[in-house]
Design a protein around this motif. Structure first.
Motif, mmCIF file in Angstrom:
data_model
loop_
_atom_site.group_PDB
_atom_site.id
_atom_site.type_symbol
_atom_site.label_atom_id
_atom_site.label_comp_id
_atom_site.label_asym_id
_atom_site.label_seq_id
_atom_site.Cartn_x
_atom_site.Cartn_y
_atom_site.Cartn_z
ATOM 1 N N ARG A 20 0.855 -1.180 0.000
ATOM 2 C CA ARG A 20 0.000 0.000 0.000
ATOM 3 C C ARG A 20 0.905 1.249 0.000
ATOM 4 O O ARG A 20 1.875 1.317 0.746
ATOM 5 C CB ARG A 20 -0.885 -0.001 1.257
ATOM 6 C CG ARG A 20 -1.976 1.061 1.280
ATOM 7 C CD ARG A 20 -2.877 0.880 2.484
ATOM 8 N NE ARG A 20 -3.615 -0.374 2.447
ATOM 9 C CZ ARG A 20 -4.767 -0.571 1.804
ATOM 10 N NH1 ARG A 20 -5.315 0.428 1.128
ATOM 11 N NH2 ARG A 20 -5.368 -1.741 1.838
ATOM 12 N N TRP A 89 -2.419 8.768 -4.590
ATOM 13 C CA TRP A 89 -2.056 7.357 -4.432
ATOM 14 C C TRP A 89 -1.896 6.940 -2.979
ATOM 15 O O TRP A 89 -1.939 5.737 -2.675
ATOM 16 C CB TRP A 89 -0.743 7.074 -5.163
ATOM 17 C CG TRP A 89 -0.840 7.215 -6.656
ATOM 18 C CD1 TRP A 89 -1.947 7.558 -7.390
ATOM 19 C CD2 TRP A 89 0.230 7.041 -7.588
ATOM 20 N NE1 TRP A 89 -1.625 7.597 -8.722
ATOM 21 C CE2 TRP A 89 -0.300 7.282 -8.876
ATOM 22 C CE3 TRP A 89 1.572 6.699 -7.465
ATOM 23 C CZ2 TRP A 89 0.471 7.188 -10.027
ATOM 24 C CZ3 TRP A 89 2.352 6.609 -8.619
ATOM 25 C CH2 TRP A 89 1.806 6.850 -9.884
ATOM 26 N N ARG A 92 -3.567 3.844 -0.958
ATOM 27 C CA ARG A 92 -4.139 2.892 -1.902
ATOM 28 C C ARG A 92 -3.134 1.782 -2.189
ATOM 29 O O ARG A 92 -1.916 1.983 -2.111
ATOM 30 C CB ARG A 92 -4.536 3.596 -3.201
ATOM 31 C CG ARG A 92 -5.386 4.827 -2.951
ATOM 32 C CD ARG A 92 -5.830 5.491 -4.219
ATOM 33 N NE ARG A 92 -7.048 4.862 -4.729
ATOM 34 C CZ ARG A 92 -7.791 5.388 -5.679
ATOM 35 N NH1 ARG A 92 -7.453 6.527 -6.240
ATOM 36 N NH2 ARG A 92 -8.875 4.770 -6.098
ATOM 37 N N THR A 93 -3.641 0.614 -2.522
ATOM 38 C CA THR A 93 -2.750 -0.495 -2.826
ATOM 39 C C THR A 93 -2.168 -0.326 -4.224
ATOM 40 O O THR A 93 -2.732 0.385 -5.072
ATOM 41 C CB THR A 93 -3.480 -1.841 -2.754
ATOM 42 O OG1 THR A 93 -4.472 -1.886 -3.793
ATOM 43 C CG2 THR A 93 -4.121 -2.062 -1.389
ATOM 44 N N GLU A 95 -2.157 -2.533 -6.472
ATOM 45 C CA GLU A 95 -3.142 -3.111 -7.389
ATOM 46 C C GLU A 95 -4.192 -2.073 -7.790
ATOM 47 O O GLU A 95 -4.565 -1.967 -8.966
ATOM 48 C CB GLU A 95 -3.812 -4.319 -6.727
ATOM 49 C CG GLU A 95 -4.807 -5.040 -7.618
ATOM 50 C CD GLU A 95 -5.446 -6.224 -6.923
ATOM 51 O OE1 GLU A 95 -6.502 -6.674 -7.393
ATOM 52 O OE2 GLU A 95 -4.887 -6.694 -5.906
ATOM 53 N N GLU A 96 -4.671 -1.299 -6.823
ATOM 54 C CA GLU A 96 -5.666 -0.262 -7.112
ATOM 55 C C GLU A 96 -5.096 0.813 -8.030
ATOM 56 O O GLU A 96 -5.758 1.263 -8.976
ATOM 57 C CB GLU A 96 -6.154 0.379 -5.805
ATOM 58 C CG GLU A 96 -7.030 -0.521 -4.964
ATOM 59 C CD GLU A 96 -7.287 0.045 -3.585
ATOM 60 O OE1 GLU A 96 -8.259 -0.412 -2.953
ATOM 61 O OE2 GLU A 96 -6.536 0.934 -3.130
ATOM 62 N N VAL A 97 -3.871 1.229 -7.758
ATOM 63 C CA VAL A 97 -3.242 2.268 -8.576
ATOM 64 C C VAL A 97 -3.020 1.775 -10.000
ATOM 65 O O VAL A 97 -3.291 2.505 -10.975
ATOM 66 C CB VAL A 97 -1.925 2.733 -7.927
ATOM 67 C CG1 VAL A 97 -1.156 3.665 -8.863
ATOM 68 C CG2 VAL A 97 -2.202 3.440 -6.598
ATOM 69 N N ARG A 99 -4.716 -0.365 -11.597
ATOM 70 C CA ARG A 99 -6.012 -0.490 -12.266
ATOM 71 C C ARG A 99 -6.604 0.863 -12.652
ATOM 72 O O ARG A 99 -7.170 1.020 -13.739
ATOM 73 C CB ARG A 99 -6.984 -1.246 -11.353
ATOM 74 C CG ARG A 99 -8.350 -1.510 -11.987
ATOM 75 C CD ARG A 99 -9.219 -2.388 -11.106
ATOM 76 N NE ARG A 99 -9.515 -1.785 -9.814
ATOM 77 C CZ ARG A 99 -9.090 -2.260 -8.648
ATOM 78 N NH1 ARG A 99 -8.330 -3.344 -8.592
ATOM 79 N NH2 ARG A 99 -9.408 -1.653 -7.511
ATOM 80 N N GLU A 100 -6.436 1.849 -11.786
ATOM 81 C CA GLU A 100 -7.120 3.124 -11.972
ATOM 82 C C GLU A 100 -6.278 4.205 -12.660
ATOM 83 O O GLU A 100 -6.828 5.226 -13.107
ATOM 84 C CB GLU A 100 -7.620 3.635 -10.618
ATOM 85 C CG GLU A 100 -8.629 2.691 -9.964
ATOM 86 C CD GLU A 100 -9.048 3.140 -8.581
ATOM 87 O OE1 GLU A 100 -9.059 4.368 -8.350
ATOM 88 O OE2 GLU A 100 -9.363 2.280 -7.742
#
Length: 200
Positions: A20, A89, A92-93, A95-97, A99-100
């Motif tokens: 994260r 950012w 946030r993980t 993975e989330e970053v 993806r988005e």
């Protein structure tokens, strides 16, 4: 006259372990990170330093306090040694970053959008403070505890690209050693050394 500068990354945090983004969020060391801090402190105990400096974020400051306790000296904190501000950012993980933010890879290297601190700004503040401390401690040994991104970004400047920011990983509590000579400038003596963690 040669000045020795040792750069140490802080111990691991729960956010490190869960991938994260921390940035300038003040996340403390995890239990494992506390153990790592104690190990690097024990390893460096017989290597005297004229002064120990740290980022003012707790994960670095706690690591520095462990090292300083073995030396019988105090820690001085500077905000210039903080990790890069991560803007949108932070918290946030990875993975989330990924993806988005499809331009994640470019922004990771340069910063400057989504509120992410520009890489050049991180380098400038970190290197400026390092050079100020070298002038103060000519011919001495000092230690600075900071963060993975800001250390590798600064080393990219100080080593004139020998350490390639963005492609080089720095482990938690890893030790890097630089020397500075008034005529010859900066030289990298060792990078990302973790002998204290070998039995982990």
């Amino acid at each position: 006259m040669e000045t020795h500068v040792f750069l140490v990354r802080h111990g691991v945090t729960e956010w490190n372990q869960t991938k994260r983004y921390q940035g300038q969020q003040d996340v403390p060391l995890s239990e494992l990170g506390q153990q790592q801090a104690e190990r690097v402190a024990a390893y460096l105990a017989d290597q005297p330093f004229a002064a120990i400096y740290s980022s003012d974020l707790e994960r670095a400051h706690e690591t520095a306090r462990c090292i300083a306790a073995k030396q019988g000296i105090s820690v001085t904190c500077f905000s210039e040694f903080r990790e890069r501000y991560g803007g949108e950012w932070e918290g946030r993980t990875v993975e989330e970053v990924l993806r988005e933010y499809p331009d994640w890879e470019t922004v990771r290297l340069t910063g400057g959008v989504y509120g992410v601190e520009p890489t050049i700004a991180v380098q400038e503040r970190f290197v400026r403070k390092c050079e100020e401390l070298v002038r103060k401690h000519r011919g001495e040994r000092i230690l600075i505890v900071a963060h993975g991104m800001c250390i590798t970004a600064a080393l990219g400047v100080l080593t004139q690209g020998e350490i390639d920011f963005g492609k080089t990983r720095l482990d938690n509590t890893a030790i890097s050693h630089l020397t500075h000579h008034e005529l010859d400038g900066w030289k990298l003596r060792s990078f990302n050394q973790t002998p204290h963690l070998e039995a982990e």
